[in-house]
Design a protein around this motif. Structure first.
Motif, short mmCIF file in Angstrom:
data_model
loop_
_atom_site.label_atom_id
_atom_site.label_comp_id
_atom_site.label_asym_id
_atom_site.label_seq_id
_atom_site.Cartn_x
_atom_site.Cartn_y
_atom_site.Cartn_z
N LEU A 57 0.82 -1.08 -0.11
CA LEU A 57 0.11 0.01 0.19
C LEU A 57 0.93 1.25 0.15
O LEU A 57 2.06 1.16 0.63
CB LEU A 57 -0.82 -0.17 1.30
N SER A 106 -12.42 -2.76 1.12
CA SER A 106 -11.64 -3.73 1.85
C SER A 106 -11.80 -5.33 1.35
O SER A 106 -10.88 -6.05 1.19
CB SER A 106 -11.79 -3.67 3.32
N LEU A 115 0.95 -6.94 5.62
CA LEU A 115 0.30 -5.75 5.00
C LEU A 115 1.59 -4.90 5.21
O LEU A 115 2.43 -4.68 6.07
CB LEU A 115 -0.70 -5.34 5.86
N ALA A 117 3.22 -0.87 4.26
CA ALA A 117 2.34 0.35 3.88
C ALA A 117 3.62 1.57 4.23
O ALA A 117 3.82 1.46 5.24
CB ALA A 117 1.28 0.36 4.39
N PHE A 119 2.62 4.79 4.64
CA PHE A 119 1.49 5.66 4.74
C PHE A 119 2.02 7.22 4.92
O PHE A 119 2.88 7.21 5.66
CB PHE A 119 0.45 5.40 5.64
N PHE A 150 -4.18 6.90 7.37
CA PHE A 150 -4.05 5.85 8.23
C PHE A 150 -5.16 5.00 8.41
O PHE A 150 -5.22 3.74 8.75
CB PHE A 150 -3.32 6.52 9.49
N ASP A 152 -7.33 3.95 6.41
CA ASP A 152 -7.23 3.20 5.22
C ASP A 152 -6.44 1.85 5.68
O ASP A 152 -6.68 0.76 5.39
CB ASP A 152 -7.24 3.50 3.89
N VAL A 153 -5.29 2.05 6.34
CA VAL A 153 -4.60 1.08 6.72
C VAL A 153 -5.10 0.31 7.68
O VAL A 153 -5.34 -0.90 7.87
CB VAL A 153 -3.05 1.59 7.21
N CYS A 154 -5.90 0.95 8.63
CA CYS A 154 -6.63 0.38 9.75
C CYS A 154 -7.74 -0.31 9.29
O CYS A 154 -8.03 -1.81 9.72
CB CYS A 154 -6.88 1.31 10.84
N PHE A 165 2.27 -6.98 10.02
CA PHE A 165 2.22 -5.49 8.94
C PHE A 165 3.60 -4.88 9.31
O PHE A 165 4.14 -5.05 10.36
CB PHE A 165 1.14 -4.60 9.41
N LEU A 167 4.89 -0.59 8.78
CA LEU A 167 4.57 0.60 8.18
C LEU A 167 5.84 1.44 8.43
O LEU A 167 6.65 1.23 9.07
CB LEU A 167 3.46 1.16 9.02
#
Length: 396
Positions: A57, A106, A115, A117, A119, A150, A152-154, A165, A167
């Motif tokens: 992401l 989602s 995941l 990302a 972000f 953030f 959208d990550v959650c 994940f 980040l």
């Protein structure tokens, strides 16, 4: 740019004309997008199965994809909104990232183990959260993070529950917005029931660049519990020979990268003015056997943070895009297919690939270790049940 002649039957041609008219786009862009989408689907369907799956992401140009692919991972989804970064990503991975992640449901994202990302850092509003807290009402990540990327990550973590994940963000994330941003991030990930670890790590030692970034790693408590630790022990992966600036420089460079007399005079005057005020602002011209400052997305403007000394009687020069790629640890076969300006922005926004590769190795090793422990517990429980049944038969 190549040209291609294409014949369409009348019905398909009319459909294309109607679509382009209604949507205000060209036939060329529609056909190009359709071909790219088809090739991306074909790439995914033909991709060999990896040891684990991951999604990428806020993918940029794919630095973190390279890192996790090197650990045996298979990327099953990617997202990046910038069209020029999308082009670089496609040209290197034969896969076009989906655009704005806020518009992706989602449930449309494939299941995955990890995941990944990078972000963007945005401020969070705490007014609503504070009000709910004062009323004794619980708040979740949706209340705290709505309106930020953030969120959208959650929401994807909540919906897909990856095993882990990773980040990445700027090192000042913890102090951003007076500490509120970091507080909300930690609380949100905790409420999603993930065990979270974070560290600020410098890319120096992997590449000849001082580049500090925060890395946040999490593991699913619902799967693994929380009786374990995680260490960002990346030092053992650093090369024995410490990388220095001269290692990434090209022997022959086009004259267009040399600063003009006007720009060079401006940068010298700017530096002198701030030095007189006691400030440290000014251009950076590192020693060939040293390391550079942090490469930024604004490098295309004047190159002032990293200038290369070309000797007496000659103005310094900027790094070339290929040298920027090397400074970030990208492989030599990584394709640079955009303008210099776009390339500078892309590499300035990217990650130190060998550093992320080292962290990816640690994340995958921990995930495999935790999976093995769970599998061991299952086998132990089966043996206990078998022994119990055997004892009951003997007792009977």
């Amino acid at each position: 740019m190549k040209q291609l002649s294409l014949k369409l039957d009348d019905h398909l041609y009319e459909k294309l004309q109607t679509y382009t008219r209604d949507n205000g786009v060209s036939a060329s862009s529609v056909l190009t997008d359709s071909l790219v989408a088809h090739l991306s689907r074909q790439k995914r369907s033909n991709a060999p199965q990896g040891n684990f799956t991951f999604i990428d992401l806020f993918a940029g140009i794919g630095g973190m994809r390279i890192a996790y692919s090197r650990q045996g991972g298979q990327c099953v989804f990617s997202s990046e909104w910038d069209k020029y970064a999308q082009k670089t990503y496609f040209d290197n991975f034969d896969e076009m990232p989906q655009g704005d992640i806020t518009q992706v449901k989602s449930e449309d994202i494939p299941d995955h183990d990890i995941l990944v990302a990078g972000f963007p850092c945005q401020p969070f509003s705490i007014a609503g959260v504070s009000k709910k807290n004062s009323m004794g009402r619980a708040t979740g990540f949706q209340d705290k993070t709505q309106g930020t990327l953030f969120f959208d990550v959650c929401r994807i973590i909540e919906a897909k529950r990856p095993k882990a994940f990773m980040l990445e963000n700027v090192k000042n994330l913890k102090s951003h917005d007076k500490g509120n941003t970091w507080k909300v991030i930690r609380e949100s990930l905790d409420q999603l029931d993930y065990e979270v670890f974070a560290a600020v790590i410098d890319g120096q030692g992997f590449v000849p660049q001082h580049r500090e970034r925060i890395f946040i790693v999490g593991f699913d408590r619902q799967r693994y519990g929380n009786f374990f630790d995680f260490s960002f022990d990346v030092d053992e992966d650093k090369p024995e020979k410490v990388p220095v600036l001269r290692d990434i420089l090209q022997p022959v460079v086009d004259a267009k990268y040399t600063l003009t007399d006007k720009l060079w005079a401006y940068l010298q005057n700017y530096a002198a003015k701030h030095k007189a005020k006691g400030n440290g602002f000014g251009y950076g011209m590192p020693d060939f056997d040293g390391v550079t400052r942090t490469l930024s997305a604004r490098y295309y403007k004047d190159g002032s943070e990293i200038l290369i000394n070309q000797g007496e009687g000659k103005n310094p020069r900027r790094l070339t895009p290929r040298e920027c790629a090397r400074l970030q640890g990208y492989p030599e076969d990584f394709k640079i297919t955009v303008s210099d300006t776009r390339a500078y922005k892309q590499f300035g926004n990217s990650v130190v690939v060998p550093l992320v590769t080292s962290i990816a190795k640690l994340v995958v090793e921990k995930m495999n270790e935790l999976d093995a422990a769970i599998e061991g517990d299952k086998k132990a429980n089966i043996e206990i049940v078998k022994e119990s049944k055997k004892s009951m038969k003997l007792g009977a």
